[in-house]
Design an enzyme around this catalytic site. Structure first.
Site, PDB file in Angstrom:
ATOM      1  N   CYS A 154      58.586  45.903  22.370  1.00 12.21           N
ATOM      2  CA  CYS A 154      59.426  46.791  23.190  1.00 12.21           C
ATOM      3  C   CYS A 154      59.919  46.084  24.454  1.00 12.21           C
ATOM      4  CB  CYS A 154      58.675  48.067  23.557  1.00 12.21           C
ATOM      5  SG  CYS A 154      57.304  47.838  24.718  1.00 12.21           S
ATOM      6  N   CYS A 194      54.489  42.924  26.011  1.00  9.66           N
ATOM      7  CA  CYS A 194      54.736  43.301  24.625  1.00  9.66           C
ATOM      8  C   CYS A 194      55.975  42.602  24.077  1.00  9.66           C
ATOM      9  CB  CYS A 194      54.894  44.813  24.515  1.00  9.66           C
ATOM     10  SG  CYS A 194      55.209  45.358  22.817  1.00  9.66           S
ATOM     11  N   CYS A 217      50.137  47.366  22.658  1.00 17.11           N
ATOM     12  CA  CYS A 217      51.055  47.724  23.734  1.00 17.11           C
ATOM     13  C   CYS A 217      50.515  48.927  24.495  1.00 17.11           C
ATOM     14  CB  CYS A 217      52.443  48.031  23.168  1.00 17.11           C
ATOM     15  SG  CYS A 217      53.657  48.339  24.485  1.00 17.11           S
ATOM     16  N   HIS A 248      35.764  52.263  17.510  1.00 15.00           N
ATOM     17  CA  HIS A 248      36.069  52.147  18.942  1.00 15.00           C
ATOM     18  C   HIS A 248      37.012  50.992  19.243  1.00 15.00           C
ATOM     19  CE1 HIS A 248      31.927  54.259  19.573  1.00 15.00           C
ATOM     20  NE2 HIS A 248      32.884  55.114  19.329  1.00 15.00           N
ATOM     21  N   ARG A 253      34.736  40.291  29.226  1.00 12.56           N
ATOM     22  CA  ARG A 253      33.961  40.772  28.077  1.00 12.56           C
ATOM     23  C   ARG A 253      34.311  39.980  26.816  1.00 12.56           C
ATOM     24  NH1 ARG A 253      33.320  47.084  27.497  1.00 12.56           N
ATOM     25  NH2 ARG A 253      32.036  46.216  25.840  1.00 12.56           N
TER      26      ARG A 253
HETATM   27 ZN   LIG Z   1      55.503  47.541  23.261  1.00 11.66          ZN
END
Ligand SMILES: [Zn+2]
Ligand SMILES: *[C@@H]1O[C@H](CO)[C@@H](O)[C@H](O)[C@H]1NC(C)=O
Length: 315
Positions: free
Chosen positions: A204, A201, A140, A132, A81
């Site tokens: 984290c 990510c 994340c 949206h 997309r």
């Molecule tokens: Zn994260």
């Protein structure tokens, strides 16, 4: 009434003149944008997506459960997309609205589109709020982590998601006519994408990044809703709400039209279908401009933005 406008389209001159004078005296303007804004940019819809995605129900891929179960598959769908959206070009309505946003100090935009075309047309980011989310925001997937990167147009987002060859050109006339993604070559198969090859990510270090769109079963972005609500209920009344390319019949979009009206706004609708009256319907004081947003919007905004300089560019 003789007017320059009479030459350019079927918009009644009287409507254009009364709208122009209201637009020129408007101080606070809210724009509510929907899919019809991007219609003439050649973006396929994903209802009933064909080809590679024939065996997958697009709706069932747009859920947190699907991402949990098969993040590689969901990323392939969203990477596709993104790819398609990047092949589409912003049209003159996107450019005209970006100009109006720049020229009007007290202006807010609430867009239901995830296609990134307003951003690419230079719509000021601080005046663009996405109900949206966006195909080009990456965030994340872990609930405890708030990492998000906005307007990441890298395509493919990671090398492992490079699109297999064999697709037909989605911007071809045939594809545009069908308004559906239809990749006819069924021999092309989706390669498996390993979890380790998906974007991870950087904050984290445990989460897999996911597209920053609102999926089925997810809440609309709370900060965005709160920001717009605060703006709507600020001390000064609203002068104008532009409702472009959306039927605004479904909440919360419908609610914004009614609320803006209650806060003093006059309503101007641009849409291809007259039957698509927003909120609880049109009144005599509203304007309805029927037609393709790419043609109508630059025309009705001319009193403020002048003649549009930036034509839709070729990539
Ligand atoms: Zn994260
Ligand atoms: C977009 O996101 C991917 C995945 O996190 C990253 O590798 C890439 O560098 C980002 N692109 C930009 C322009 O930041």
């Amino acid at each position: 009434m003789a007017s320059k406008a009479a030459t350019s389209s079927s918009i009644p001159t009287a409507d254009l003149e009364s709208f122009s004078s209201h637009l020129q005296s408007s101080r606070r303007i809210l724009a509510l944008l929907g899919a019809g804004l991007s219609a003439s940019s050649g973006l396929p819809t994903f209802r009933g997506a064909g080809g590679l995605w024939r065996t997958h129900d697009a709706v069932s891929l747009a859920t947190p459960e699907a991402f949990q179960a098969d993040p590689g598959l969901v990323w392939q769908f969203y990477n596709y997309r993104r790819h398609m959206a990047l092949r589409a070009q912003p049209n003159n309505a996107h450019y005209a609205l970006a100009q109006l946003a720049r020229k009007t100090r007290d202006f807010e935009t609430l867009s239901q589109n995830v296609d990134g075309l307003s951003q690419r047309a230079g719509h000021p980011g601080d005046k663009l709020h996405l109900l949206h989310g966006s195909l080009f925001d990456i965030k994340c997937g872990e609930f405890f982590c708030d990492y998000v990167q906005k307007d990441n147009f890298t395509n493919p987002v990671v090398p492992a998601l490079a699109i297999p060859t064999g697709e037909i050109d989605p911007t071809s006339n045939a594809a545009r006519g069908a308004r559906e993604l239809d990749i006819s070559d069924e021999k092309v198969e989706l390669p498996e994408v390993a979890i380790r090859d998906l974007p991870h990510c950087p904050k984290c270090k445990t989460g897999i990044l996911r597209p920053g769109v609102v999926w089925f079963g997810e809440a609309l972005p709370r900060d965005t809703i709160r920001y717009i609500d605060d703006w709507i209920h600020a001390t000064n009344k609203i002068d104008l709400i532009l409702v472009i390319g959306t039927s605004a019949k479904v909440y919360p979009a419908a609610g914004y039209v009614d609320t803006a009206r209650a806060r003093g706004a006059r309503v101007a609708v641009v849409n291809t279908e007259r039957t698509d009256a927003p909120g609880s319907g049109l009144t005599k004081k509203d304007w309805f401009f029927q037609g393709d947003a790419a043609e109508v919007v630059p025309q009705i905004l001319k009193p403020i933005i002048g003649e549009l300089e930036t034509r839709a560019q070729q990539a």
